[in-house]
Design a protein around this motif. Structure first.
Motif, PDB file in Angstrom:
ATOM      1  N   GLY A   9      -5.411 -11.678  25.026  1.00 47.44           N
ATOM      2  CA  GLY A   9      -4.131 -11.428  25.552  1.00 47.44           C
ATOM      3  C   GLY A   9      -3.409 -10.905  24.491  1.00 47.44           C
ATOM      4  O   GLY A   9      -3.622 -11.894  23.479  1.00 47.44           O
ATOM      5  N   GLY A  10      -1.975 -10.314  24.327  1.00 44.24           N
ATOM      6  CA  GLY A  10      -0.865 -10.148  23.932  1.00 44.24           C
ATOM      7  C   GLY A  10      -0.024  -8.846  24.482  1.00 44.24           C
ATOM      8  O   GLY A  10      -0.632  -8.072  24.817  1.00 44.24           O
ATOM      9  N   LEU A  11       0.358  -8.464  22.880  1.00 41.50           N
ATOM     10  CA  LEU A  11       1.110  -7.812  23.249  1.00 41.50           C
ATOM     11  C   LEU A  11       1.129  -6.319  22.422  1.00 41.50           C
ATOM     12  O   LEU A  11       0.747  -6.515  21.402  1.00 41.50           O
ATOM     13  CB  LEU A  11       3.077  -8.007  23.015  1.00 41.50           C
ATOM     14  N   VAL A  12       1.024  -5.332  23.399  1.00 40.53           N
ATOM     15  CA  VAL A  12       0.064  -4.178  23.103  1.00 40.53           C
ATOM     16  C   VAL A  12       1.645  -2.214  23.520  1.00 40.53           C
ATOM     17  O   VAL A  12       2.343  -3.001  24.397  1.00 40.53           O
ATOM     18  CB  VAL A  12      -1.291  -3.491  23.071  1.00 40.53           C
ATOM     19  N   GLN A  13       0.971  -1.817  22.653  1.00 35.73           N
ATOM     20  CA  GLN A  13       1.636  -0.651  22.957  1.00 35.73           C
ATOM     21  C   GLN A  13       1.472   0.761  23.636  1.00 35.73           C
ATOM     22  O   GLN A  13      -0.240   0.275  23.335  1.00 35.73           O
ATOM     23  CB  GLN A  13       2.222   0.088  21.427  1.00 35.73           C
ATOM     24  N   VAL A  14       2.450   0.618  24.543  1.00 37.64           N
ATOM     25  CA  VAL A  14       0.911   2.593  25.350  1.00 37.64           C
ATOM     26  C   VAL A  14       0.264   3.462  24.847  1.00 37.64           C
ATOM     27  O   VAL A  14       0.692   3.622  22.904  1.00 37.64           O
ATOM     28  CB  VAL A  14       2.081   3.035  25.694  1.00 37.64           C
TER      29      VAL A  14
END
Length: 116
Positions: A9-14
């Protein structure tokens, strides 16, 4: 007993992609139907994708069809969720689950955040 540990998991842009993994132990992996679920803040946990024991039968929630793909490697006792074309509404904690008689084993979850 089945132990499940998610990762990826993590942070991702649209529009971006992530691949979640779930490593299983404690039981013969090929005997388990596996699934991914998710829970967004303030919402109920919902089914995302499932895969049968041999990997030849998969099913998906309508909201992720064509964007997500579930797969498994029975030799590695691991199930994957490839997530493409991510949207803000995909933001949630994603849980791996294993089914013997229903989904009765759960991982601790991994956070996926899609930023716009």
């Amino acid at each position: 007993q089945v132990q499940l540990v998610e990762s990826g998991g993590g942070l991702v842009q649209v529009g971006g992609s992530l691949r979640l993994s779930c490593a299983a132990s404690g039981r013969t992996f090929s005997s388990l139907t596996m699934g991914w679920f998710r829970q967004a803040p303030g919402k109920n946990r919902e089914f995302v994708a499932g895969i049968r024991r041999s990997g030849d039968n998969t099913n998906y929630a309508d909201s992720v069809k064509g964007r997500f793909a579930i797969s498994r490697d029975n030799a590695k006792s691991t199930v994957y969720l490839q997530m493409n074309s991510l949207k803000p509404e995909d933001t949630a904690v994603y849980y791996c689950a294993a089914s013997t008689l229903g989904y009765n084993y759960w991982g601790q979850g991994t956070q996926v955040t899609v930023s716009s």
